[in-house]
Design a protein around this motif. Sequence first.
Motif, PDB file in Angstrom:
ATOM      1  N   VAL A 135      -7.104  -3.931   5.299  1.00  8.24           N
ATOM      2  CA  VAL A 135      -6.530  -2.580   5.218  1.00  8.24           C
ATOM      3  C   VAL A 135      -5.101  -2.574   5.748  1.00  8.24           C
ATOM      4  N   ALA A 136      -4.854  -3.289   6.854  1.00  8.80           N
ATOM      5  CA  ALA A 136      -3.518  -3.315   7.440  1.00  8.80           C
ATOM      6  C   ALA A 136      -2.510  -3.948   6.488  1.00  8.80           C
ATOM      7  N   ILE A 137      -2.879  -5.041   5.834  1.00  8.54           N
ATOM      8  CA  ILE A 137      -1.970  -5.699   4.891  1.00  8.54           C
ATOM      9  C   ILE A 137      -1.679  -4.783   3.709  1.00  8.54           C
ATOM     10  N   PHE A 138      -2.700  -4.115   3.204  1.00  6.75           N
ATOM     11  CA  PHE A 138      -2.483  -3.185   2.095  1.00  6.75           C
ATOM     12  C   PHE A 138      -1.606  -2.012   2.524  1.00  6.75           C
ATOM     13  N   TRP A 139      -1.756  -1.561   3.759  1.00  9.07           N
ATOM     14  CA  TRP A 139      -0.895  -0.477   4.249  1.00  9.07           C
ATOM     15  C   TRP A 139       0.543  -0.936   4.403  1.00  9.07           C
ATOM     16  N   LEU A 140       0.744  -2.112   4.972  1.00  9.75           N
ATOM     17  CA  LEU A 140       2.101  -2.597   5.223  1.00  9.75           C
ATOM     18  C   LEU A 140       2.838  -2.905   3.924  1.00  9.75           C
ATOM     19  N   THR A 141       2.137  -3.476   2.967  1.00  9.46           N
ATOM     20  CA  THR A 141       2.771  -3.843   1.701  1.00  9.46           C
ATOM     21  C   THR A 141       2.707  -2.736   0.662  1.00  9.46           C
ATOM     22  N   GLU A 142       1.839  -1.744   0.890  1.00  7.59           N
ATOM     23  CA  GLU A 142       1.622  -0.657  -0.067  1.00  7.59           C
ATOM     24  C   GLU A 142       1.269  -1.207  -1.446  1.00  7.59           C
ATOM     25  N   ALA A 143       0.478  -2.296  -1.448  1.00 10.95           N
ATOM     26  CA  ALA A 143      -0.030  -2.840  -2.711  1.00 10.95           C
ATOM     27  C   ALA A 143      -0.906  -1.818  -3.413  1.00 10.95           C
ATOM     28  N   LEU A 144      -1.690  -1.087  -2.656  1.00 11.17           N
ATOM     29  CA  LEU A 144      -2.449   0.061  -3.145  1.00 11.17           C
ATOM     30  C   LEU A 144      -1.855   1.324  -2.530  1.00 11.17           C
ATOM     31  N   PRO A 145      -2.039   2.473  -3.139  1.00 11.22           N
ATOM     32  CA  PRO A 145      -1.627   3.710  -2.468  1.00 11.22           C
ATOM     33  C   PRO A 145      -2.273   3.817  -1.089  1.00 11.22           C
ATOM     34  N   LEU A 146      -1.554   4.399  -0.147  1.00  7.99           N
ATOM     35  CA  LEU A 146      -2.033   4.452   1.236  1.00  7.99           C
ATOM     36  C   LEU A 146      -3.409   5.099   1.334  1.00  7.99           C
ATOM     37  N   ALA A 147      -3.607   6.181   0.604  1.00  9.70           N
ATOM     38  CA  ALA A 147      -4.896   6.879   0.673  1.00  9.70           C
ATOM     39  C   ALA A 147      -6.022   6.020   0.102  1.00  9.70           C
ATOM     40  N   VAL A 148      -5.730   5.270  -0.950  1.00 12.52           N
ATOM     41  CA  VAL A 148      -6.756   4.401  -1.539  1.00 12.52           C
ATOM     42  C   VAL A 148      -7.137   3.291  -0.564  1.00 12.52           C
ATOM     43  N   SER A 149      -6.142   2.685   0.085  1.00 12.16           N
ATOM     44  CA  SER A 149      -6.430   1.644   1.085  1.00 12.16           C
ATOM     45  C   SER A 149      -7.240   2.214   2.241  1.00 12.16           C
ATOM     46  N   ALA A 150      -6.976   3.471   2.593  1.00 10.80           N
ATOM     47  CA  ALA A 150      -7.705   4.095   3.700  1.00 10.80           C
ATOM     48  C   ALA A 150      -9.180   4.305   3.387  1.00 10.80           C
ATOM     49  N   LEU A 151      -9.556   4.273   2.115  1.00 10.70           N
ATOM     50  CA  LEU A 151     -10.957   4.453   1.741  1.00 10.70           C
ATOM     51  C   LEU A 151     -11.768   3.159   1.817  1.00 10.70           C
ATOM     52  N   LEU A 152     -11.117   2.017   2.007  1.00 10.43           N
ATOM     53  CA  LEU A 152     -11.838   0.739   2.043  1.00 10.43           C
ATOM     54  C   LEU A 152     -12.894   0.683   3.152  1.00 10.43           C
ATOM     55  N   PRO A 153     -12.623   1.163   4.382  1.00 11.62           N
ATOM     56  CA  PRO A 153     -13.681   1.124   5.404  1.00 11.62           C
ATOM     57  C   PRO A 153     -14.924   1.920   5.025  1.00 11.62           C
ATOM     58  N   ALA A 154     -14.773   2.903   4.144  1.00 11.85           N
ATOM     59  CA  ALA A 154     -15.913   3.742   3.774  1.00 11.85           C
ATOM     60  C   ALA A 154     -17.016   2.946   3.086  1.00 11.85           C
ATOM     61  N   PHE A 155     -16.669   1.836   2.399  1.00 10.36           N
ATOM     62  CA  PHE A 155     -17.729   1.027   1.783  1.00 10.36           C
ATOM     63  C   PHE A 155     -17.852  -0.362   2.416  1.00 10.36           C
ATOM     64  N   MET A 156     -16.782  -0.833   3.108  1.00  6.14           N
ATOM     65  CA  MET A 156     -16.862  -2.167   3.722  1.00  6.14           C
ATOM     66  C   MET A 156     -17.716  -2.142   4.986  1.00  6.14           C
ATOM     67  N   PHE A 157     -17.595  -1.105   5.805  1.00  8.33           N
ATOM     68  CA  PHE A 157     -18.399  -1.027   7.031  1.00  8.33           C
ATOM     69  C   PHE A 157     -19.898  -0.946   6.732  1.00  8.33           C
TER      70      PHE A 157
END
Length: 673
Positions: free
Chosen positions: A112-134
């Motif tokens: 999530v941190a790498i996706f946020w720093l690089t903005e490879a995905l939109p910030l909001a989309v990257s923020a949803l990753l913990p919702a299914f990874m956890f």
Amino acid sequence: MCLQLALAAQQQQLGSSLLPSAWNILHFTPGSLPWILEASLYRKLSQGPKHRARANVSAGKFIYQPSTMKILSYFLIYRRFLLIVLTPLLLLPLPLIIKTKEAECAYTLFVVAIFWLTEALPLAVSALLPAFMFPLFGIMASKQVASAYFKDFHLLLIGVICLATSIEKWNFHKRVALRMVMLVGVNPAWLTLGFMVSCAFLSMWLSNTSAAAMVMPIVEAVAQQITKAEAEADAMDMSFSNGSINPALELDENIGESENSDWKEKEKQVNGYDNGVSSTMCTIGKENEKEKEQNLPPAETGRKSGEDKHNGIFKVMCLCVAYSASIGGLTTITGTSTNLIFTEHFNTRYPDCQCINFGSWFVLSIPITVIILLLSWVWLQWLFLGFDFKNMFKCGKKKTAREKASAQVIQEEYKKLGPISYPEIVTFVLFVLMTLLWFTREPGFIPGWSSLFPKYKGYATDSTTALVIGLLFFIIPAKTLSRTSNGETTVFGYTPLITWKEFQSCMPWEIAILVGGGFALADGCEVSKLSEWVASKLTPLGSLPLWLVILISCLIVTSVTEVASNPATITIFLPILSPLAEAIHVNPLFILIPATLCTSFAFLLPVANPANAIVFSYGHLTVMDMVKAGLGINIIGVAVVMLAIMTWIVPMFDLYTYPSWAPHTPSTNSTGL
């Protein structure tokens, strides 16, 4: 050789558009190759490695394959896709080899941190990753993760956006900005300060991006009017210097005659009348150019220096808007998303501490904002215009054409707004009411209105006030009953101050989801014990002086926020810095407050934050202008924050004492204060 001749002949027949040169053969497709290559070269290329090697030699080592630059261009085009695919794959050994909950949570955090720093995905989309990874890793149940995505912060944000929507809809922000600029005057230095103060004030209550977008059109209008007025003044000066209405006409003519005679004499030398060689002629030509520049009329010289000064003024006014929008947001909890994220993270991690609220944050940050704002103003003036105290504070001096033009534009813009309207008055009243309720909930030195509900202590927060006032914007009508000249009452259709559609257009849903993802990550770090592991590894930092630990954290955060978004930066670092403070047995506020403030210091690049990008888009600035000015502002900001955290903020929260509301962990802290 035969191949080269054939290529040259074929190029003459077919034209440069079809066959530019032999060196561009790499870009041809089989169908577009000339007949001579179809017969020999292409046949060898298609027969295998051995024949392909011979073809390479016979064709001058030409290789029929995509060039290196073309491959690199593919990588650049698909770099985001490659980053999205490769990041999880490359980090996958971490949970597969270690096989602990800490490692699985760290894997999620890194992705999530790498996706946020690089903005490879939109910030909001990257923020949803913990919702299914956890849930997949067994760290948290899906219901627990989902509850982290909507907190008290979101209710506060909704109430604030209701206020911001009404302010923008009814142009109340423009009236405030113009009035503030009119109060400070039209001297370039004071005009710049007026724009800075008005933009910073708006940024306290609106988003930094909205504040910059509101003030910048006014700045552009003033800049264009200044250019027009100075052009007219230059034209008048030129007419005086040409002698058309110059009282000293006779003197000008004499000077012109002597200059013409000198020029004719030099022209003889240049034309070779004195039998000079060509090198002498060139030298004389250069000298003539230099003398021509030196002998420019005073008006022409003044015009050139005036153009440089105009460019400096435009740069200063643009930069002051971009920087003051970020600086003003420091002042209030609702001023910028980083402050809101810090408040929610702090109150969630340390629920027994009730020391951070709207009033306490305003008291600690208003001196920081004022000092940084004034020092930034001085820095920008000195960097682009020079700082002339004598002219700035000289009383009763005559206004220049530039100052008159600025005053005229500002007054005309203010007149266009007309008298203050009913919706503006209601918006202003609700704004004042919301601010007063925030300040008086728990002021600290006297009992606040929350003490009226002793049985429910701690139930009402700043979000409660924001929601109550925000709801009124959907209830109070935007128009009142009015009477015509005949005495009849005109009834308008019921329309509230703002509608849901208007609210939706202003609501930053991306920030809301981003913050929710940060809270989910923080909860996951707590449940998986990753935060405890990080705290144990950070314990050796307790041997460093406290001021050095704070300075290092500020510099790291300030550097990262230049290339990453401010909300993403603070969301990443808060779960790291909180265990750090606990590990070295230091009041968490000692480290978290400076780091939060420094997250807003994204001044170096146009892409560092949206306010910078908006100002840069007007075309008055270069990247180097912003880097040069932003570096100084960054240094000023970090220095002022360090001064504040070591002086007046200490007694406010008793920072030198480790609080009872913070976790007590075994520590070998020997931090020097």
